[in-house]
Scaffold this active site. Sequence first.
Site, PDB file in Angstrom:
ATOM      1  N   CYS A   1      -2.031   9.779   2.273  1.00  0.00           N
ATOM      2  CA  CYS A   1      -1.366   9.398   0.607  1.00  0.00           C
ATOM      3  C   CYS A   1      -2.091   9.254  -0.378  1.00  0.00           C
ATOM      4  O   CYS A   1      -1.840   9.459  -1.448  1.00  0.00           O
ATOM      5  CB  CYS A   1      -0.930   7.801   1.032  1.00  0.00           C
TER       6      CYS A   1
ATOM      7  N   GLU B   1       1.263  -0.874  -0.207  1.00  0.00           N
ATOM      8  CA  GLU B   1       0.119  -0.122   0.107  1.00  0.00           C
ATOM      9  C   GLU B   1       0.926   1.591  -0.248  1.00  0.00           C
ATOM     10  O   GLU B   1       1.318   1.496   1.150  1.00  0.00           O
ATOM     11  CB  GLU B   1      -0.551   0.118   1.010  1.00  0.00           C
TER      12      GLU B   1
HETATM   13  P1  NAD Z   1       8.069   4.703   4.915  1.00  0.00           P
HETATM   14  O1  NAD Z   1       8.154   3.976   3.968  1.00  0.00           O
HETATM   15  O2  NAD Z   1       8.965   5.961   5.590  1.00  0.00           O
HETATM   16  O3  NAD Z   1       8.047   3.645   6.516  1.00  0.00           O
HETATM   17  C1  NAD Z   1       6.485   2.782   5.857  1.00  0.00           C
HETATM   18  C2  NAD Z   1       7.246   1.958   7.510  1.00  0.00           C
HETATM   19  O4  NAD Z   1       8.745   1.084   6.992  1.00  0.00           O
HETATM   20  C3  NAD Z   1       8.068   2.397   9.022  1.00  0.00           C
HETATM   21  O5  NAD Z   1       7.644   1.109   9.881  1.00  0.00           O
HETATM   22  C4  NAD Z   1       8.973   2.735   8.581  1.00  0.00           C
HETATM   23  O6  NAD Z   1       9.624   1.751   9.971  1.00  0.00           O
HETATM   24  C5  NAD Z   1       9.923   1.124   7.568  1.00  0.00           C
HETATM   25  N1  NAD Z   1      11.094   1.557   7.272  1.00  0.00           N
HETATM   26  C6  NAD Z   1      11.335   3.073   6.519  1.00  0.00           C
HETATM   27  N2  NAD Z   1      12.534   2.955   5.498  1.00  0.00           N
HETATM   28  C7  NAD Z   1      12.979   1.699   6.014  1.00  0.00           C
HETATM   29  C8  NAD Z   1      14.049   0.520   5.116  1.00  0.00           C
HETATM   30  N3  NAD Z   1      14.822   1.315   4.151  1.00  0.00           N
HETATM   31  N4  NAD Z   1      14.176  -0.197   5.570  1.00  0.00           N
HETATM   32  C9  NAD Z   1      12.573  -1.450   5.800  1.00  0.00           C
HETATM   33  N5  NAD Z   1      12.215  -0.719   6.200  1.00  0.00           N
HETATM   34  C10 NAD Z   1      11.510   0.444   6.455  1.00  0.00           C
HETATM   35  O7  NAD Z   1       6.463   5.810   5.321  1.00  0.00           O
HETATM   36  P2  NAD Z   1       6.513   6.858   6.147  1.00  0.00           P
HETATM   37  O8  NAD Z   1       7.592   7.982   5.553  1.00  0.00           O
HETATM   38  O9  NAD Z   1       6.527   6.542   7.516  1.00  0.00           O
HETATM   39  O10 NAD Z   1       4.498   6.742   5.840  1.00  0.00           O
HETATM   40  C11 NAD Z   1       4.840   7.772   4.678  1.00  0.00           C
HETATM   41  C12 NAD Z   1       3.981   7.062   2.941  1.00  0.00           C
HETATM   42  O11 NAD Z   1       3.379   5.783   3.032  1.00  0.00           O
HETATM   43  C13 NAD Z   1       3.628   8.091   1.868  1.00  0.00           C
HETATM   44  O12 NAD Z   1       4.552   7.549   0.728  1.00  0.00           O
HETATM   45  C14 NAD Z   1       2.697   7.320   2.290  1.00  0.00           C
HETATM   46  O13 NAD Z   1       2.040   7.958   0.207  1.00  0.00           O
HETATM   47  C15 NAD Z   1       2.402   6.738   2.367  1.00  0.00           C
HETATM   48  N6  NAD Z   1       1.134   6.006   2.607  1.00  0.00           N
HETATM   49  C16 NAD Z   1       0.413   4.922   1.597  1.00  0.00           C
HETATM   50  C17 NAD Z   1      -0.688   4.720   1.983  1.00  0.00           C
HETATM   51  C18 NAD Z   1      -1.736   3.513   1.425  1.00  0.00           C
HETATM   52  O14 NAD Z   1      -2.336   3.827   1.959  1.00  0.00           O
HETATM   53  N7  NAD Z   1      -1.397   3.324  -0.264  1.00  0.00           N
HETATM   54  C19 NAD Z   1      -1.226   4.893   3.249  1.00  0.00           C
HETATM   55  C20 NAD Z   1      -0.513   5.644   4.431  1.00  0.00           C
HETATM   56  C21 NAD Z   1       0.861   6.492   4.281  1.00  0.00           C
END
Ligand code: NAD
Length: 589
Positions: free
Chosen positions: A335, A301
């Site tokens: 998002c 997602e």
């Molecule tokens: P992110 O990708 O930075 O982090 C998401 C999760 O991944 C966190 O738990 C984080 O600890 C982990 N993570 C971060 N970097 C990582 C890595 N290098 N390796 C492994 N794990 C890692 O996302 P965010 O900043 O927390 O959230 C914002 C993003 O999420 C935006 O791009 C938004 O569009 C997206 N989002 C999508 C939806 C959807 O339903 N499609 C919903 C909410 C947010």
Amino acid sequence: MFRAVMPFSKLFQRLNETDEGAMRVVFLAAAGIGAAVALQKVVRQIDSLVVPRRRFRVRHGNGPAGVNFTSKTTYTVVGTSAPPTLADIPTLVTEMRDAFESGVTLPLANRLETLVAMKKMFVENEQRILRAVWEDLRRPEGETLYYDFLLVKTEIQNLITNLHKWTKPERVSKFSLLTFPSSQWVEKDAFGTVLIIGPFNYPFALTAGVVAGAVAGGNNVVLKPSNDVPFSSNLLRELFVKYVDPRVVTVVGPHIAGDGVDVVTSLMRQKLDFVFFTGSSRVGAIIAKQAAETLTPIALELGGKNPVFVDETADLSLAAKQCVWGRTLNCGQQCVAPEFVLVHRSVLEKFLEQARRWTHELVPDPYLEGAMGRLVGWNASASSAGDDDKNNAADDSDGNTSGRKSAAMRVKQLLDVARAGKHGEKIVVGGGADFSRGVVEPTVAVCGWDSPLMREEMFAPVLCVVPYDDLEDATRMVRTRPKPLALYVFSKHKKNTRHILDNTTSGGVTINGVLFHVGHTGLPFGGVGESGAGSYHGEASVKCFTHQKPTLRKWRDLHDFGVFTDPFFVYGPHDRVKRTLLRAVAERS
Ligand code: NAD
């Protein structure tokens, strides 16, 4: 009249004595065949109705015989009072897999018990949940109440209400000559131990809301919430420990220092049965690669840059109001937020006027506490967003603080770009920010397609407006970009709306509004292409977290000399007759 006791040969002789009698023989034979076919049909219907139910009782009764729901091993991590450390992760996953194997998550009664406990967990902790999100994101309480509380509660309640219906095997009644006589159905098999990775922006909806679907599907869950929202993530762990059997849901991560990358990396190295990731497309690609190495199925997602179409027939006040509202919710950290608005040039000025008006009405003073959410990390990191360029190098893997600093830096740079107007950008409203408090003013800027503001998803309340002259060109431009998670249309013109729907691809669409398709409990929610794969919410959650297992039972009790039950023509060598039969069967299968 024929007597039932009359010997068959005598009857045949008498019937054959006249032409009329011969006709009767033919008629009787035809009637007999017809009755046999009809009877067979009835029996087949009964069989296909009964078989799934029989199976259903096994899946959803008090569990398969012999399973007493006790673990084969003694737990050392799961269910103990100390939160799991990084070193505990391999043992934790092994123990969760063992718990799944014990069968504890499968009976419907157990799934229901967990869902009811989760509902109770929410109902009894409303204020604590609202408070935790406030500490993390300074979001207005009404926003949190709806998106991180009521939506999750409703999702859990829907799963409770429909659990039986959504998890039972589905009968497939379509006739197939190849398999005839058969009954067939689709079973919904739990994957096993699933990993759910949450983002920061909706810390309860995108964690607990997802967990509920996994539990309804019969899985057990290792939940890794975001480290960027420590108040919410710690509360999640505390509440799950208190309310839910740790063999069903275990939260890992909030107590482990750092940005969570090492936790996710370590979890992804374990043998998991399914991974559900919500987050950025960049990290989604990393997770997909790691999952591919172990062939672990995943749902992604992800984010994206969501377009809005406003044509010359649109209600401009409504369009502007919805766009400003959708863009400022959660400080633009959403998002499905409308990111750029394609406005027909003939109504551009009127739209901008309305956008200005609604910005002032909806968020009169963004610096006022509680008026609008703040950029994540507002209280820890963003103060140096104005520092020199060396901060640009801050890498997300540096740690939580520097990751968020670089996110704030990116927003600052883009606002600078908008102000400088080198690519023709023109700020219509807003443009200011106080990064030391994580405040970004709701901003509307006119941009061209080549503006840096139009390149990536911007997790901030900045709305780009791009004028267009020709709808076909505008849809073509949208098609050249990564597929967005959401797309919005404001139009009273059915043909224009149809053109946009037919010529664009996105995770979902709302017409004459924004975000609403996400909130409808009967619709699946998910992305496509760069914005993700797999969908959930309501029944789609059960489908997402189960393997749809096609099952077919060939009848063995027809005594048809194997014509149907074991058709000779499927076996080689395939001579002309067999090939002809195969062709005939294929056409009716
Ligand atoms: P992110 O990708 O930075 O982090 C998401 C999760 O991944 C966190 O738990 C984080 O600890 C982990 N993570 C971060 N970097 C990582 C890595 N290098 N390796 C492994 N794990 C890692 O996302 P965010 O900043 O927390 O959230 C914002 C993003 O999420 C935006 O791009 C938004 O569009 C997206 N989002 C999508 C939806 C959807 O339903 N499609 C919903 C909410 C947010």
